[in-house]
Design a protein around this motif. Structure first.
Motif, mmCIF file in Angstrom:
data_model
loop_
_atom_site.group_PDB
_atom_site.id
_atom_site.type_symbol
_atom_site.label_atom_id
_atom_site.label_comp_id
_atom_site.label_asym_id
_atom_site.label_seq_id
_atom_site.Cartn_x
_atom_site.Cartn_y
_atom_site.Cartn_z
ATOM 1 N N TYR A 1 0.925 -1.219 -0.072
ATOM 2 C CA TYR A 1 0.240 -0.006 0.043
ATOM 3 C C TYR A 1 0.963 1.229 0.026
ATOM 4 C CZ TYR A 1 -4.119 -2.601 1.343
ATOM 5 O OH TYR A 1 -5.161 -3.658 1.357
ATOM 6 N N ASP A 2 0.583 2.141 -0.844
ATOM 7 C CA ASP A 2 1.240 3.408 -0.821
ATOM 8 C C ASP A 2 0.308 4.601 -1.464
ATOM 9 O OD1 ASP A 2 2.407 4.018 -3.860
ATOM 10 O OD2 ASP A 2 2.770 1.904 -3.502
ATOM 11 N N ASN A 3 1.118 5.855 -1.193
ATOM 12 C CA ASN A 3 0.281 6.958 -1.851
ATOM 13 C C ASN A 3 1.222 7.675 -2.765
ATOM 14 O OD1 ASN A 3 1.669 7.972 0.188
ATOM 15 N ND2 ASN A 3 0.069 9.577 0.859
ATOM 16 N N ILE B 1 -5.328 1.903 6.792
ATOM 17 C CA ILE B 1 -4.435 1.323 6.005
ATOM 18 C C ILE B 1 -3.604 0.325 6.440
ATOM 19 C CG2 ILE B 1 -2.847 1.554 4.035
ATOM 20 C CD1 ILE B 1 -5.461 2.628 2.738
ATOM 21 N N GLU B 2 -2.904 0.738 7.533
ATOM 22 C CA GLU B 2 -1.857 0.037 8.384
ATOM 23 C C GLU B 2 -2.640 -1.211 8.825
ATOM 24 O OE1 GLU B 2 1.392 -1.343 10.036
ATOM 25 O OE2 GLU B 2 1.388 0.461 8.887
ATOM 26 N N THR B 3 -3.723 -1.132 9.364
ATOM 27 C CA THR B 3 -4.594 -2.363 10.070
ATOM 28 C C THR B 3 -4.945 -3.092 8.496
ATOM 29 O OG1 THR B 3 -5.448 -1.059 11.636
ATOM 30 C CG2 THR B 3 -6.510 -2.870 11.108
ATOM 31 N N GLU C 1 -4.225 -8.286 5.928
ATOM 32 C CA GLU C 1 -3.909 -9.005 4.776
ATOM 33 C C GLU C 1 -2.526 -9.858 4.848
ATOM 34 O OE1 GLU C 1 -4.848 -7.317 0.832
ATOM 35 O OE2 GLU C 1 -5.999 -5.735 2.272
ATOM 36 N N CYS C 2 -1.671 -9.360 5.404
ATOM 37 C CA CYS C 2 -0.337 -9.994 5.511
ATOM 38 C C CYS C 2 -0.460 -11.321 6.336
ATOM 39 C CB CYS C 2 0.730 -9.158 6.137
ATOM 40 S SG CYS C 2 1.728 -8.074 5.138
ATOM 41 N N TYR C 3 -1.124 -11.252 7.274
ATOM 42 C CA TYR C 3 -1.246 -12.310 8.207
ATOM 43 C C TYR C 3 -2.063 -13.590 7.276
ATOM 44 C CZ TYR C 3 0.138 -9.502 12.251
ATOM 45 O OH TYR C 3 0.823 -8.950 12.975
ATOM 46 N N HIS D 1 -3.259 3.632 -3.273
ATOM 47 C CA HIS D 1 -3.427 2.416 -3.881
ATOM 48 C C HIS D 1 -2.835 1.117 -3.426
ATOM 49 C CE1 HIS D 1 0.329 4.152 -5.693
ATOM 50 N NE2 HIS D 1 0.828 3.124 -5.780
ATOM 51 N N ARG D 2 -3.239 0.049 -3.975
ATOM 52 C CA ARG D 2 -2.756 -1.210 -3.305
ATOM 53 C C ARG D 2 -2.078 -1.997 -4.483
ATOM 54 N NH1 ARG D 2 -5.582 -6.418 -3.410
ATOM 55 N NH2 ARG D 2 -5.129 -7.634 -1.789
ATOM 56 N N HIS D 3 -1.081 -2.583 -4.277
ATOM 57 C CA HIS D 3 -0.373 -3.561 -4.832
ATOM 58 C C HIS D 3 -0.613 -4.840 -4.587
ATOM 59 C CE1 HIS D 3 2.772 -0.888 -6.684
ATOM 60 N NE2 HIS D 3 2.287 -0.079 -5.647
ATOM 61 N N PHE D 4 -1.068 -6.027 -5.445
ATOM 62 C CA PHE D 4 -1.175 -7.379 -4.911
ATOM 63 C C PHE D 4 -0.619 -8.024 -6.248
ATOM 64 C CE2 PHE D 4 -3.595 -11.410 -4.330
ATOM 65 C CZ PHE D 4 -2.738 -11.729 -3.110
ATOM 66 N N ARG D 5 0.441 -8.757 -5.947
ATOM 67 C CA ARG D 5 1.017 -9.880 -7.024
ATOM 68 C C ARG D 5 0.910 -9.241 -8.560
ATOM 69 N NH1 ARG D 5 1.998 -14.859 -4.646
ATOM 70 N NH2 ARG D 5 0.706 -15.049 -2.395
#
Length: 107
Positions: free
Chosen positions: A66-68, A92-94, A99-101, A74-78
Motif C-alpha cells: 500500500y502506498d500513496n 490502511i496500516e490495519t 492481509e499479510c497475516y 493504491h494497493r499492489h497485489f501480485r
C-alpha cells in the motif's frame, strides 16, 4: 475536458520520515514500512510492502503493498494495482497487517 490529476505528494524537507523499518521474515520475505509526517504530525506519505521474490516474480517481488506515491492511494497485489479508498493511515496500516497475516497462513 480531461480528468483532474491528483496533487503529487512529494517528500520534501518539510516532511519528516518517522518510520523506516525493514524486517526479514523467518518464513522468507521482507516487510518494509516507511512513513512521513508533516509539521502538524499528520501522515502525508507512506509505503507498506511485503516482498518475497521467491513467491512473486513481478513488481520487484512485492506480494502486497500500500502506498500513496504518484498522487493517489493504491494497493499492489501480485503485480496488479488498484486504487483504494483512504479514510486514515491507521486504517490502511490495519488492512495491510490483516492481509499479510492471511497471506502467511496460506504460505
Amino acid at each position: 475536458m480531461g480528468k483532474k490529476q491528483p496533487k503529487k505528494i512529494t517528500k520534501s524537507a518539510a516532511l519528516q520520515k518517522v518510520v523506516d523499518e525493514r524486517f526479514q521474515r523467518k518464513g522468507g520475505g521482507i516487510l518494509r514500512r516507511e512513513v512521513w509526517r508533516n509539521a502538524s504530525g499528520q501522515v502525508v506519505a507512506y509505503n507498506l510492502a511485503y516482498i518475497n521474490t521467491r513467491l512473486c516474480g513481478v513488481d520487484n517481488g512485492r506480494i502486497l503493498g500500500y502506498d500513496n506515491n504518484h498522487g493517489h492511494h493504491h494497493r499492489h497485489f501480485r503485480g496488479a494495482v488498484e486504487d483504494v479508498e483512504f479514510t486514515s493511515y491507521e486504517d490502511i496500516e490495519t488492512r495491510f497487517q490483516e492481509e499479510c497475516y492471511a497471506i502467511w497462513q496460506e504460505e
